[in-house]
Design a protein around this motif. Structure first.
Motif, PDB file in Angstrom:
ATOM      1  N   PRO A 180       2.559  27.698 -19.515  1.00  0.00           N
ATOM      2  CA  PRO A 180       1.556  27.605 -18.456  1.00  0.00           C
ATOM      3  C   PRO A 180       0.309  28.409 -18.832  1.00  0.00           C
ATOM      4  CG  PRO A 180       3.727  27.943 -17.508  1.00  0.00           C
ATOM      5  CD  PRO A 180       3.893  28.075 -18.993  1.00  0.00           C
ATOM      6  N   GLY A 181      -0.824  27.798 -18.657  1.00  0.00           N
ATOM      7  CA  GLY A 181      -2.086  28.407 -19.095  1.00  0.00           C
ATOM      8  C   GLY A 181      -2.667  27.675 -20.283  1.00  0.00           C
ATOM      9  N   ASN A 182      -1.792  27.047 -21.099  1.00  0.00           N
ATOM     10  CA  ASN A 182      -2.267  26.221 -22.213  1.00  0.00           C
ATOM     11  C   ASN A 182      -2.861  24.908 -21.726  1.00  0.00           C
ATOM     12  OD1 ASN A 182       0.132  27.557 -24.357  1.00  0.00           O
ATOM     13  ND2 ASN A 182      -1.963  27.199 -25.045  1.00  0.00           N
ATOM     14  N   SER A 183      -2.406  24.445 -20.556  1.00  0.00           N
ATOM     15  CA  SER A 183      -2.864  23.155 -20.036  1.00  0.00           C
ATOM     16  C   SER A 183      -4.390  23.101 -19.962  1.00  0.00           C
ATOM     17  CB  SER A 183      -2.285  22.910 -18.642  1.00  0.00           C
ATOM     18  OG  SER A 183      -0.888  22.762 -18.700  1.00  0.00           O
ATOM     19  N   GLY A 184      -4.949  22.023 -20.490  1.00  0.00           N
ATOM     20  CA  GLY A 184      -6.393  21.843 -20.473  1.00  0.00           C
ATOM     21  C   GLY A 184      -7.090  22.375 -21.706  1.00  0.00           C
ATOM     22  N   GLY A 185      -6.355  23.107 -22.552  1.00  0.00           N
ATOM     23  CA  GLY A 185      -6.947  23.656 -23.771  1.00  0.00           C
ATOM     24  C   GLY A 185      -7.037  22.617 -24.878  1.00  0.00           C
ATOM     25  N   PRO A 186      -7.947  22.822 -25.826  1.00  0.00           N
ATOM     26  CA  PRO A 186      -8.147  21.841 -26.890  1.00  0.00           C
ATOM     27  C   PRO A 186      -7.146  21.964 -28.028  1.00  0.00           C
ATOM     28  CG  PRO A 186      -9.690  23.635 -27.165  1.00  0.00           C
ATOM     29  CD  PRO A 186      -8.932  23.912 -25.888  1.00  0.00           C
ATOM     30  N   VAL A 187      -6.920  20.838 -28.690  1.00  0.00           N
ATOM     31  CA  VAL A 187      -6.095  20.765 -29.894  1.00  0.00           C
ATOM     32  C   VAL A 187      -7.006  20.349 -31.040  1.00  0.00           C
ATOM     33  CG1 VAL A 187      -4.128  19.632 -30.999  1.00  0.00           C
ATOM     34  CG2 VAL A 187      -4.059  20.154 -28.550  1.00  0.00           C
ATOM     35  N   ILE A 188      -7.014  21.151 -32.094  1.00  0.00           N
ATOM     36  CA  ILE A 188      -7.903  20.918 -33.228  1.00  0.00           C
ATOM     37  C   ILE A 188      -7.076  20.568 -34.461  1.00  0.00           C
ATOM     38  CG2 ILE A 188      -9.702  21.906 -34.698  1.00  0.00           C
ATOM     39  CD1 ILE A 188     -10.545  21.570 -31.771  1.00  0.00           C
ATOM     40  N   LYS A 189      -7.412  19.452 -35.097  1.00  0.00           N
ATOM     41  CA  LYS A 189      -6.761  19.082 -36.351  1.00  0.00           C
ATOM     42  C   LYS A 189      -7.366  19.915 -37.476  1.00  0.00           C
ATOM     43  CE  LYS A 189      -6.204  15.244 -39.612  1.00  0.00           C
ATOM     44  NZ  LYS A 189      -7.139  15.744 -40.636  1.00  0.00           N
ATOM     45  N   VAL A 190      -6.498  20.617 -38.185  1.00  0.00           N
ATOM     46  CA  VAL A 190      -6.941  21.492 -39.272  1.00  0.00           C
ATOM     47  C   VAL A 190      -6.979  20.699 -40.579  1.00  0.00           C
ATOM     48  CG1 VAL A 190      -6.430  23.617 -40.530  1.00  0.00           C
ATOM     49  CG2 VAL A 190      -5.879  23.446 -38.098  1.00  0.00           C
TER      50      VAL A 190
END
Length: 313
Positions: free
Chosen positions: A222-232
């Motif tokens: 909880p708290g991660n929701s809405g955060g971005p995912v970046i392809k490295v």
């Protein structure tokens, strides 16, 4: 098939990261991750903490994460908050706030009880101010940050560029990821700046990988929701080709984590039962996260732009 030595692979990997760092920092001397973190915000509510002697203080309690994008409408750039829809409204959990507080990257040196963030309205006269996708099952929401220039300091607001959105070929199993957010598992002193965690893409749709949800192998909280995912960038692309000079790409937004019921076991190894003789269960993370794709974020931003331009927002 031509064989490539481990040393050669490492050399390609090292060169690629070096070139990526140069591209990201060609106009500024700062870590390349900062270019992404500056657009990430934490979303929360005001809570009270007991400090003893019948005294309490207000502090910013993290609810979720988000990212600042933009649309061009009426000849001006309008910043927009993108987050998971359930961060702004989750009826089953009785979470239907009329406002939410937003902490920007520039607040990172200020403790949560000293800077409560900027209050952002979510409803006006009972009507939602945020925009959701046409497909109601998509866990995304866009909140145009209109008329908030003075509150947010729009001139200092860092918005994420469209040129770093992932393309269809960026979605494939095994792709390396960085996942940003404000998980509630850490102490408040670590919640002033987005945490970075790693993972890999575990599953993509065989027919339309860029428009369906993707699954990632990473522990999310909880708290991660809405955060971005970046392809490295990695030394190998979707087709197994050696690649050099890739830049990190925005792959999507964290929606949820997969959970599974687990029976409780006592210290003697016996299953814990309730007074009716039923098993006690607890919901445990299985280490798999659900991600809404950048493609669907772009569709939502396009919808937002259209609504603003046609004066329907």
């Amino acid at each position: 098939m031509q064989k490539i030595s481990l040393a050669s692979m490492f050399a390609f990997f090292f060169i690629q990261y070096s070139m990526t760092a140069q591209i990201a920092n060609q106009d500024q001397k700062k870590p390349w991750l900062s270019s992404y973190q500056e657009s990430i915000v934490s979303l929360g509510k005001i809570a009270k903490a007991d400090i003893g002697n019948n005294q309490s203080i207000n502090y910013f309690s993290v609810v979720g994460s988000g990212m600042i994008f933009y649309v061009n409408a009426h000849n001006k750039t309008i910043p927009c908050l993108i987050t998971a829809k359930h961060v702004l409204e989750n009826v089953p959990d009785k979470w239907t706030p009329d406002k939410i507080n937003l902490r920007l990257f520039r607040f990172q040196n200020e403790e949560l009880h000293k800077n409560l963030g900027v209050e952002i309205p979510l409803r006006k006269n009972g009507k939602k101010l945020w925009i959701e996708p046409d497909n109601k099952s998509t866990d995304l929401a866009c909140l145009p940050l209109l008329n908030l220039e003075e509150k947010l300091g729009i001139s200092d607001l860092i918005i994420f560029p469209y040129r770093l959105f992932a393309s269809k070929d960026d979605y494939f199993e095994g792709a390396q990821l960085f996942i940003f957010g404000y998980p509630g598992i850490v102490e408040p002193s670590f919640q002033t700046k987005a945490l970075v965690r790693n993972g890999i893409v575990s599953w993509v749709s065989p027919s339309s990988p860029e428009s369906n949800i993707i699954l990632v192998d990473s522990d999310l909280y909880p708290g991660n929701s809405g955060g971005p995912v970046i392809k490295v960038p990695s030394p190998m692309d979707k087709f197994g080709n050696i690649v050099v000079g890739e830049t990190p790409k925005f792959l999507g937004i964290v929606s949820a984590k997969k959970q599974a019921p687990t029976v409780l076991i006592d210290q003697n190894g016996k299953v814990v039962l309730d007074t009716l003789g039923n098993n006690f269960f607890t919901m445990e993370s299985v280490g798999i996260g659900i991600i809404e794709t950048a493609h669907n974020v772009k569709i939502l931003l396009d919808k937002t732009k259209m609504l603003i331009e046609t004066n329907k927002y």
